[in-house]
Enzyme design. Structure first.
Site, PDB file in Angstrom:
ATOM      1  N   SER A   1     -18.682  -5.734  -4.789  1.00 23.70           N
ATOM      2  CA  SER A   1     -17.811  -5.852  -3.658  1.00 23.70           C
ATOM      3  C   SER A   1     -17.503  -7.288  -2.937  1.00 23.70           C
ATOM      4  O   SER A   1     -18.134  -7.568  -3.144  1.00 23.70           O
ATOM      5  CB  SER A   1     -18.074  -4.911  -2.747  1.00 23.70           C
ATOM      6  OG  SER A   1     -17.835  -4.845  -1.321  1.00 23.70           O
ATOM      7  N   SER A   2     -16.265  -7.271  -3.056  1.00 21.39           N
ATOM      8  CA  SER A   2     -15.634  -8.014  -2.500  1.00 21.39           C
ATOM      9  C   SER A   2     -15.532  -8.217  -0.840  1.00 21.39           C
ATOM     10  O   SER A   2     -15.688  -9.587  -0.834  1.00 21.39           O
ATOM     11  CB  SER A   2     -13.636  -8.677  -2.243  1.00 21.39           C
ATOM     12  OG  SER A   2     -13.352  -7.232  -1.697  1.00 21.39           O
ATOM     13  N   ARG A   3     -16.225  -7.257  -0.541  1.00 25.01           N
ATOM     14  CA  ARG A   3     -16.782  -7.810   0.903  1.00 25.01           C
ATOM     15  C   ARG A   3     -18.208  -7.965   1.218  1.00 25.01           C
ATOM     16  O   ARG A   3     -18.674  -8.736   2.170  1.00 25.01           O
ATOM     17  CB  ARG A   3     -16.062  -6.368   2.402  1.00 25.01           C
ATOM     18  CG  ARG A   3     -14.626  -6.358   2.568  1.00 25.01           C
ATOM     19  CD  ARG A   3     -14.219  -4.827   3.610  1.00 25.01           C
ATOM     20  NE  ARG A   3     -13.492  -4.882   3.529  1.00 25.01           N
ATOM     21  CZ  ARG A   3     -12.607  -3.338   2.226  1.00 25.01           C
ATOM     22  NH1 ARG A   3     -13.817  -2.911   2.065  1.00 25.01           N
ATOM     23  NH2 ARG A   3     -11.314  -3.320   2.469  1.00 25.01           N
TER      24      ARG A   3
ATOM     25  N   LYS B   1      -3.741   7.045   2.088  1.00 30.19           N
ATOM     26  CA  LYS B   1      -3.870   6.007   0.991  1.00 30.19           C
ATOM     27  C   LYS B   1      -3.526   6.049  -0.324  1.00 30.19           C
ATOM     28  O   LYS B   1      -5.027   7.173  -0.459  1.00 30.19           O
ATOM     29  CB  LYS B   1      -5.147   4.636   0.990  1.00 30.19           C
ATOM     30  CG  LYS B   1      -4.210   3.559   0.121  1.00 30.19           C
ATOM     31  CD  LYS B   1      -5.633   1.771   0.482  1.00 30.19           C
ATOM     32  CE  LYS B   1      -4.840   1.050  -0.201  1.00 30.19           C
ATOM     33  NZ  LYS B   1      -6.118   0.326  -0.845  1.00 30.19           N
TER      34      LYS B   1
ATOM     35  N   LYS C   1      -9.012   7.822   5.172  1.00 32.01           N
ATOM     36  CA  LYS C   1      -7.966   8.004   4.716  1.00 32.01           C
ATOM     37  C   LYS C   1      -7.491   7.368   3.761  1.00 32.01           C
ATOM     38  O   LYS C   1      -6.516   7.429   3.528  1.00 32.01           O
ATOM     39  CB  LYS C   1      -6.800   8.085   5.896  1.00 32.01           C
ATOM     40  CG  LYS C   1      -6.969   8.437   7.583  1.00 32.01           C
ATOM     41  CD  LYS C   1      -6.455  10.405   7.157  1.00 32.01           C
ATOM     42  CE  LYS C   1      -5.650  10.226   7.721  1.00 32.01           C
ATOM     43  NZ  LYS C   1      -4.871  11.467   7.202  1.00 32.01           N
TER      44      LYS C   1
ATOM     45  N   ARG D   1       1.025  -1.600  -0.119  1.00 34.12           N
ATOM     46  CA  ARG D   1      -0.033   0.041   0.623  1.00 34.12           C
ATOM     47  C   ARG D   1       0.593   1.078  -0.083  1.00 34.12           C
ATOM     48  O   ARG D   1       1.882   1.304   0.408  1.00 34.12           O
ATOM     49  CB  ARG D   1      -0.718   0.120   1.443  1.00 34.12           C
ATOM     50  CG  ARG D   1      -1.922  -1.617   0.994  1.00 34.12           C
ATOM     51  CD  ARG D   1      -2.578  -1.107   2.542  1.00 34.12           C
ATOM     52  NE  ARG D   1      -3.851  -2.072   2.186  1.00 34.12           N
ATOM     53  CZ  ARG D   1      -4.607  -1.833   3.281  1.00 34.12           C
ATOM     54  NH1 ARG D   1      -5.570  -0.755   3.664  1.00 34.12           N
ATOM     55  NH2 ARG D   1      -5.784  -2.784   3.086  1.00 34.12           N
TER      56      ARG D   1
ATOM     57  N   ARG E   1      -4.823   5.830  -4.373  1.00 29.16           N
ATOM     58  CA  ARG E   1      -5.995   4.996  -5.076  1.00 29.16           C
ATOM     59  C   ARG E   1      -5.654   6.078  -5.777  1.00 29.16           C
ATOM     60  O   ARG E   1      -6.071   6.497  -6.720  1.00 29.16           O
ATOM     61  CB  ARG E   1      -7.161   5.225  -4.396  1.00 29.16           C
ATOM     62  CG  ARG E   1      -7.632   4.260  -2.575  1.00 29.16           C
ATOM     63  CD  ARG E   1      -8.798   3.738  -2.317  1.00 29.16           C
ATOM     64  NE  ARG E   1      -9.511   2.546  -2.092  1.00 29.16           N
ATOM     65  CZ  ARG E   1      -9.685   2.647  -4.036  1.00 29.16           C
ATOM     66  NH1 ARG E   1     -10.366   4.177  -4.071  1.00 29.16           N
ATOM     67  NH2 ARG E   1     -10.282   1.721  -3.809  1.00 29.16           N
TER      68      ARG E   1
ATOM     69  N   GLU F   1      -8.494  -5.805 -13.623  1.00 30.92           N
ATOM     70  CA  GLU F   1      -8.251  -6.677 -12.712  1.00 30.92           C
ATOM     71  C   GLU F   1     -10.040  -7.299 -11.383  1.00 30.92           C
ATOM     72  O   GLU F   1     -10.334  -8.386 -11.986  1.00 30.92           O
ATOM     73  CB  GLU F   1      -7.372  -6.641 -11.177  1.00 30.92           C
ATOM     74  CG  GLU F   1      -6.555  -6.411 -11.390  1.00 30.92           C
ATOM     75  CD  GLU F   1      -4.947  -5.838 -10.831  1.00 30.92           C
ATOM     76  OE1 GLU F   1      -3.518  -5.799 -10.738  1.00 30.92           O
ATOM     77  OE2 GLU F   1      -5.562  -5.266  -9.363  1.00 30.92           O
ATOM     78  N   GLU F   2     -10.372  -5.822 -11.451  1.00 29.71           N
ATOM     79  CA  GLU F   2     -11.839  -6.314 -10.935  1.00 29.71           C
ATOM     80  C   GLU F   2     -13.031  -6.259 -11.828  1.00 29.71           C
ATOM     81  O   GLU F   2     -13.543  -6.465 -11.365  1.00 29.71           O
ATOM     82  CB  GLU F   2     -12.027  -4.998 -10.143  1.00 29.71           C
ATOM     83  CG  GLU F   2     -10.973  -4.782  -8.717  1.00 29.71           C
ATOM     84  CD  GLU F   2     -11.193  -3.784  -8.719  1.00 29.71           C
ATOM     85  OE1 GLU F   2     -12.363  -3.165  -7.869  1.00 29.71           O
ATOM     86  OE2 GLU F   2     -10.510  -3.634  -7.050  1.00 29.71           O
TER      87      GLU F   2
END
EC number: 3.6.1.52
Length: 172
Positions: free
Chosen positions: A39-41, A18, A90, A10, A20, A69-70
């Site tokens: 969402s992966s979560r 962070k 953040k 990261r 992104r 990728e996503e």
């Protein structure tokens, strides 16, 4: 600054946010339909594809890599919509427009975590993002403001600070 996560490095900016990058992936240049991914979560929720930047990676390069990728799409990287701060988490996210030119049948996240993708009309995308990803819903409002302010193309990419707690994020 860098921190190691189990599967990635990261990167953080000088303020400790962070770094992104993400893309609003449109089906065509008319920008009427946008691609969201599960969402992966929370697989029942939709999100804008994007993720963390790697060390020394440029924001545009990271955005293109993350959507491949996503979301399993490739395309033409367009304008920078803005740089969005999520103060709660953040994060500072560089958000670009991408016009999709290729849709992969199988892609990294579909194989590894069963991620789904779906095309949405803009208003529908805003509605599904608003309840759980208000910062991402605000990307579309900024896109609209950029159109009206500069006749279609923002001249300077502004930085927006939004709180993820509000139901309708304020832009400061």
């Amino acid at each position: 600054m860098m921190k190691l996560k189990s599967n990635q490095t990261r990167t953080y900016d000088g303020d400790g946010y962070k770094k992104r990058a993400a893309c609003l992936c449109f089906r065509s240049e008319s920008e009427e339909e946008v691609l969201l991914v599960s969402s992966s979560r929370h697989p029942d929720r939709w999100i804008v594809p994007g993720g963390g930047m790697e060390p020394e990676e440029e924001p545009g390069t990271a955005a293109v890599r993350e959507v491949c990728e996503e979301a399993g799409v490739k395309g033409t990287l367009g304008r920078l919509v803005g740089i969005f701060e999520n103060q709660e988490r953040k994060h500072r996210t560089y958000v670009y427009v991408l016009i999709v030119t290729e849709v992969l049948e199988d892609w990294e996240d579909s194989v590894s975590i069963g991620r789904k993708r779906e095309w949405f009309k803009i208003e529908d995308a805003i509605n599904v993002l608003q309840c759980h990803k208000p910062v991402q819903a605000s990307y579309f409002e900024t896109l609209r403001q950029g159109y009206s302010a500069n006749n279609g193309t923002p001249l300077v990419a502004p930085t927006y600070s939004v709180s993820a707690q509000s139901s309708m994020p304020g832009i400061r």
